[in-house]
Write an enzyme that holds these catalytic residues in place. Structure first.
Site, mmCIF file in Angstrom:
data_model
loop_
_atom_site.group_PDB
_atom_site.id
_atom_site.type_symbol
_atom_site.label_atom_id
_atom_site.label_comp_id
_atom_site.label_asym_id
_atom_site.label_seq_id
_atom_site.Cartn_x
_atom_site.Cartn_y
_atom_site.Cartn_z
ATOM 1 N N SER A 199 0.829 -1.199 0.000
ATOM 2 C CA SER A 199 0.000 0.000 0.000
ATOM 3 C C SER A 199 0.874 1.264 0.000
ATOM 4 O O SER A 199 1.673 1.452 -0.910
ATOM 5 C CB SER A 199 -0.959 -0.051 1.191
ATOM 6 O OG SER A 199 -2.032 0.832 1.025
ATOM 7 N N ASP B 44 -9.822 -5.966 -3.980
ATOM 8 C CA ASP B 44 -9.271 -4.800 -3.276
ATOM 9 C C ASP B 44 -10.129 -3.551 -3.514
ATOM 10 O O ASP B 44 -10.372 -3.155 -4.648
ATOM 11 C CB ASP B 44 -7.833 -4.549 -3.767
ATOM 12 C CG ASP B 44 -7.048 -3.617 -2.865
ATOM 13 O OD1 ASP B 44 -7.659 -2.825 -2.137
ATOM 14 O OD2 ASP B 44 -5.805 -3.680 -2.917
ATOM 15 N N HIS C 121 -7.241 -6.218 0.170
ATOM 16 C CA HIS C 121 -6.081 -5.314 0.244
ATOM 17 C C HIS C 121 -4.911 -5.869 1.064
ATOM 18 O O HIS C 121 -3.813 -5.348 0.989
ATOM 19 C CB HIS C 121 -6.524 -3.966 0.819
ATOM 20 C CG HIS C 121 -5.523 -2.878 0.663
ATOM 21 N ND1 HIS C 121 -5.112 -2.397 -0.573
ATOM 22 C CD2 HIS C 121 -4.815 -2.157 1.580
ATOM 23 C CE1 HIS C 121 -4.228 -1.435 -0.411
ATOM 24 N NE2 HIS C 121 -4.022 -1.269 0.883
#
Length: 244
Positions: free
Chosen positions: A73, A198, A226
């Site tokens: 991320s 996601d 995610h």
């Protein structure tokens, strides 16, 4: 000697998130190190301004030359930025549920502006609830969502809470920093692992990334969201093994 594999976490998190897979990664790659981003976990810092450049510069000092950076991320943006500005530090970038630009635009799939704006507003008065809501979004779509969130919380609580400026600055980075131009002509190999479900890095964004950089190789875990290294650990490790 084998190159070091450096693990970089995402927004609101800390290096504790990697504990679920670090032993297995150490079996694949002898030299594995997880780092807290500046202002997170045990990496307390005083930056005049929490920008991607200032924070990445500080972080780069902890990274040995020729390392493989695996960024989840927000950690993926840090990985790309370090590869761009301190290329001697990076031999390969592995993006985990990450993208060179997180914000949604007409020609780009990403996080909707109102979602990021709401997080920024809520941080002021309800920091813990904001991070909890972010955890819930990360697990959206995963069949093991409740267990994933519970596990993430448990891992995070082992380390100090993130600093306020790191949280606010991190959201600004997710909203504004655009590394697509660098991504398109990066000479460092970039690989990726994504979850098809996601909610923060939409599946459509992966095709856009590949269009920017045809050399970009990636794997998509069909039922993951995610945090694929938590919800689909074995599949994730199999993907990473082929990348390494």
């Amino acid at each position: 000697m084998q190159n070091e594999l450096v693990l970089l976490h995402g927004w609101g998190m800390n290096k504790g998130v990697w504990e679920v897979i670090q032993p297995e990664l150490e079996f694949l790659c002898n030299n594995v190190k997880s780092l807290d981003l500046p202002g997170y976990g045990e990496h307390s810092c005083k930056l005049t301004a929490y920008t991607l450049h200032n924070a990445a510069k500080l972080l780069s000092k902890q990274i040995k030359p020729n390392s493989t950076l695996m960024g989840w991320s927000l950690g993926g943006l840090f990985s790309l930025y370090i590869a761009k500005h301190w290329p001697d530090k990076v031999s390969k970038v592995i993006l985990v549920s990450s993208t060179p630009f997180f914000a949604e635009q007409d020609d780009w799939s990403g996080i909707k502006a109102d979602v990021l704006n709401t997080f920024k507003e809520q941080l002021v008065s309800h920091r813990d609830k904001t991070i909890e809501r972010f955890l819930a979004i990360q697990a959206t779509g995963s069949q093991s969502a409740k267990d994933d969130i519970k596990q993430l919380k448990k891992l995070l609580k082992q380390y100090p809470a993130p600093q306020e400026d790191a949280l606010t600055g991190g959201l600004e980075i997710l909203q504004q920093d655009d590394l697509r131009a660098f991504f398109s002509d990066c000479e460092v190999p970039i690989k990726g692992v994504f979850g098809r479900l996601d909610a923060l890095v939409p599946y459509r964004a992966i095709a856009k990334m590949h269009a920017l950089n045809p050399q970009f190789e990636y794997e998509v875990l069909d039922k993951a969201s995610h945090a694929p290294f938590i919800s689909h650990k074995e599949e994730f490790l199999k993907a990473i093994k082929s990348i390494l």
